[in-house]
Design a protein around this motif. Structure first.
Motif, PDB file in Angstrom:
ATOM      1  N   LYS A   1      79.857   4.546 129.164  1.00  0.00           N
ATOM      2  CA  LYS A   1      79.967   5.000 127.773  1.00  0.00           C
ATOM      3  C   LYS A   1      80.339   6.477 127.719  1.00  0.00           C
ATOM      4  O   LYS A   1      81.073   6.917 126.833  1.00  0.00           O
ATOM      5  CB  LYS A   1      78.650   4.758 127.043  1.00  0.00           C
ATOM      6  CG  LYS A   1      78.350   3.285 126.787  1.00  0.00           C
ATOM      7  CD  LYS A   1      76.983   3.090 126.148  1.00  0.00           C
ATOM      8  CE  LYS A   1      76.668   1.601 125.989  1.00  0.00           C
ATOM      9  NZ  LYS A   1      75.287   1.388 125.472  1.00  0.00           N
TER      10      LYS A   1
ATOM     11  N   GLY B   1      83.860   7.357 127.657  1.00  0.00           N
ATOM     12  CA  GLY B   1      84.579   7.077 126.418  1.00  0.00           C
ATOM     13  C   GLY B   1      84.792   5.607 126.134  1.00  0.00           C
ATOM     14  O   GLY B   1      85.471   5.242 125.174  1.00  0.00           O
ATOM     15  N   MET B   2      84.206   4.729 126.963  1.00  0.00           N
ATOM     16  CA  MET B   2      84.357   3.289 126.728  1.00  0.00           C
ATOM     17  C   MET B   2      83.522   2.855 125.521  1.00  0.00           C
ATOM     18  O   MET B   2      82.416   3.360 125.298  1.00  0.00           O
ATOM     19  CB  MET B   2      83.892   2.489 127.946  1.00  0.00           C
ATOM     20  CG  MET B   2      84.788   2.582 129.146  1.00  0.00           C
ATOM     21  SD  MET B   2      84.242   1.424 130.430  1.00  0.00           S
ATOM     22  CE  MET B   2      85.345   1.852 131.766  1.00  0.00           C
ATOM     23  N   THR B   3      84.056   1.898 124.775  1.00  0.00           N
ATOM     24  CA  THR B   3      83.290   1.314 123.687  1.00  0.00           C
ATOM     25  C   THR B   3      82.287   0.318 124.254  1.00  0.00           C
ATOM     26  O   THR B   3      82.387  -0.085 125.424  1.00  0.00           O
ATOM     27  CB  THR B   3      84.210   0.585 122.702  1.00  0.00           C
ATOM     28  OG1 THR B   3      84.828  -0.532 123.391  1.00  0.00           O
ATOM     29  CG2 THR B   3      85.280   1.507 122.157  1.00  0.00           C
ATOM     30  N   LYS B   4      81.331  -0.091 123.449  1.00  0.00           N
ATOM     31  CA  LYS B   4      80.327  -1.063 123.889  1.00  0.00           C
ATOM     32  C   LYS B   4      80.995  -2.364 124.326  1.00  0.00           C
ATOM     33  O   LYS B   4      80.600  -2.985 125.322  1.00  0.00           O
ATOM     34  CB  LYS B   4      79.339  -1.346 122.759  1.00  0.00           C
ATOM     35  CG  LYS B   4      78.164  -2.215 123.165  1.00  0.00           C
ATOM     36  CD  LYS B   4      77.179  -2.376 122.026  1.00  0.00           C
ATOM     37  CE  LYS B   4      76.003  -3.254 122.462  1.00  0.00           C
ATOM     38  NZ  LYS B   4      75.031  -3.443 121.349  1.00  0.00           N
ATOM     39  N   LYS B   5      82.042  -2.764 123.604  1.00  0.00           N
ATOM     40  CA  LYS B   5      82.763  -3.992 123.937  1.00  0.00           C
ATOM     41  C   LYS B   5      83.468  -3.856 125.280  1.00  0.00           C
ATOM     42  O   LYS B   5      83.476  -4.786 126.095  1.00  0.00           O
ATOM     43  CB  LYS B   5      83.785  -4.292 122.833  1.00  0.00           C
ATOM     44  CG  LYS B   5      84.397  -5.679 122.924  1.00  0.00           C
ATOM     45  CD  LYS B   5      85.273  -5.947 121.708  1.00  0.00           C
ATOM     46  CE  LYS B   5      85.847  -7.356 121.772  1.00  0.00           C
ATOM     47  NZ  LYS B   5      86.707  -7.637 120.597  1.00  0.00           N
ATOM     48  N   GLU B   6      84.059  -2.684 125.535  1.00  0.00           N
ATOM     49  CA  GLU B   6      84.750  -2.444 126.807  1.00  0.00           C
ATOM     50  C   GLU B   6      83.767  -2.423 127.977  1.00  0.00           C
ATOM     51  O   GLU B   6      84.061  -2.923 129.065  1.00  0.00           O
ATOM     52  CB  GLU B   6      85.510  -1.118 126.737  1.00  0.00           C
ATOM     53  CG  GLU B   6      86.746  -1.169 125.858  1.00  0.00           C
ATOM     54  CD  GLU B   6      87.369   0.199 125.656  1.00  0.00           C
ATOM     55  OE1 GLU B   6      88.585   0.259 125.405  1.00  0.00           O
ATOM     56  OE2 GLU B   6      86.623   1.208 125.737  1.00  0.00           O
TER      57      GLU B   6
END
Length: 486
Positions: free
Chosen positions: A260, A263-268
């Protein structure tokens, strides 16, 4: 004016390698890379006078990538262990070769049969790994070899180019961090070390009080992966499955939090593959905890292992755990689907990896299924296959005994002997069980008695006897009686 003596900083060796137990897919064996690091690499580096650091020991509050790349650039020496053909290790070695023309030492377990073309002309020092363990004599031999190699490359002036990048591209100048950036990174590392040391003091103080609950000193207070995994090892050793589960759950969360921060989203983050070693250990301690009850614990472990795709996996640890979970579910629920899934998992583990643990469990469950079957042809097929598997298992175990004789050196410490005897015991117990299944009771009794006499821990003997008590009744009503013979 009195000149202040400046303390000389210890030179750094950064170790590039995988963590925990990893399957070498070329040979199907499981290697404990943590034992390679703790027993051989780290002591060898320290004997050469350098501070040894692995990525899981770096204290960091942000992305691990920054200090990792900084070490690949600035570490005085990098030792890269390519055992199990670890993808990250190969990548990080490539980065080091691009950044530095010298002081990179490549090592690998000697089970690797082939290296990529680009490494065929690079010097690689090899050690012998006994599956999940390393023999004491081999530990001492390789320690001395690695220490000598590090000392030699450090004292040479000018130093030999060990990077093929700089060897083939003459005149290439290695990069360097800008002074200001380097100072900021060093300050961050120093601050992290101070925080880590303070936390270590607090943690030691908490663990000194035995009456503290299992929630004290848990991972929220720690910063390194290595700290947490050492506590997991200790909890498992003490049979504290609840604490081990909490620790591993926190390690798993820490890894997701790092994604996270990138910069990753929760979905990613949810789509990213998880660390197989962490999931395997978490599944193990989950079903061992038997909480809230044995069935629910097994089903939770089932869901964790599903993330590793056991239907198509070639990982021996995943297949062994998947088989164990469904074997226990069968014992509880007597549902044929659970039995079939356990048979399939152990069968894949045996045929793909030629592994005696999976093999002996595969044979046992084939007999269980034969005893349950109402189809005579199916029962006979399973019974015959079980005996064929036992013959192959015997061959594997006998080869293991030839390749791994008991250490004869009087200088071998008792701990090393005990470690060897644990592996030796299970090989002997497997031979005994195979002979029982094949009807050779005389030799089975001889082998089992020898194993029982040298069992390093009492529960091992009890576990073997419980397994045999389940196996023997399966032969009382053999389906082979339906075969018509003249």
């Amino acid at each position: 004016m009195v000149m202040k003596k400046v303390k000389k900083e210890k030179r750094i060796c950064f170790v590039v390698m995988g963590f925990g137990k990893k399957t070498d897919f070329e040979t199907g064996r499981v290697l404990d890379l943590d034992k390679s690091y703790k027993n051989m690499i780290k002591p060898a580096v320290e004997a050469a006078g350098l501070k040894c650091v692995r990525a899981d020991e770096i204290v960091h509050s942000g992305l691990i990538d920054v200090p990792m790349y900084e070490q690949l650039l600035n570490a005085d020496v990098v030792v890269a262990d390519l055992s199990t053909s670890n993808k990250n290790a190969f990548y990080e070695l490539g980065v080091r070769h691009a950044l530095r023309p010298f002081t990179t030492v490549i090592i690998a377990e000697d089970g690797i049969k082939t290296f990529p073309f680009d490494l065929n002309h690079v010097s690689i020092r090899k050690y012998h790994h006994l599956g999940e363990d390393i023999g004491f004599e081999e530990v001492m031999r390789f320690r001395q070899q690695l220490t000598k190699a590090i000392k030699e490359i450090m004292k040479k002036d000018p130093r030999d180019k060990d990077s093929p990048v700089y060897a083939f591209l003459n005149g290439l100048n290695p990069p360097a961090l800008a002074a200001a950036v380097q100072a900021n990174i060093q300050e961050a590392i120093d601050t992290g070390l101070q925080i880590h040391n303070k936390e270590a003091e607090l943690r030691d103080e908490k663990y000194a009080n035995k009456n503290k609950s299992v929630n004290s000193g848990l991972p929220g207070e720690l910063k390194t992966h290595n700290d947490l995994m050492q506590q997991v090892d200790e909890a498992q050793k003490n049979g504290d499955w609840i604490k081990a589960k909490k620790l591993l759950t926190s390690v798993r969360k820490m890894k997701k939090d790092e994604m996270k921060k990138q910069g990753m989203t929760k979905k990613e983050v949810m789509k990213q593959p998880e660390d197989a070693y962490i999931l395997q250990r978490l599944a193990l301690v989950t079903y061992k905890s038997k909480l809230p009850n044995e069935k629910d614990a097994l089903l939770e472990a089932h869901q964790l292992l599903k993330l590793l795709k056991p239907d198509t996996s070639n990982d021996i640890e995943t297949l062994g755990l998947w088989g164990a979970v469904h074997k226990r579910l069968w014992d509880l629920e007597k549902m044929p689907d659970y039995l079939d899934e356990a048979v399939r998992a152990y069968g894949r583990g045996f045929y793909i990896c030629n592994d005696y643990y999976n093999g002996i469990n595969f044979a046992f469950l084939l007999n269980v299924r034969a005893a349950q079957s109402t189809d005579r042809a199916e029962a006979i097929a399973d019974f015959v296959e079980a005996n064929r598997v036992r013959k192959e298992v015997l061959s594997i175990c006998e080869q293991w005994l030839k390749d791994n004789p008991i250490p004869s050196n009087d200088k071998v410490p008792e701990m090393a002997i005990n470690t060897y005897l644990k592996s030796w015991y299970w090989v002997m117990a497997t031979i005994g069980e195979s002979l029982v299944g094949l009807g050779d009771e005389k030799n089975a009794r001889k082998v089992l008695n020898e194993a029982y006499e040298k069992a390093p821990e009492g529960w091992m003997k009890q576990s073997t006897k419980e397994q045999l008590n389940k196996l023997i009744p399966l032969f009382n009503d053999s389906p082979l009686k339906y075969i018509i013979t003249k």
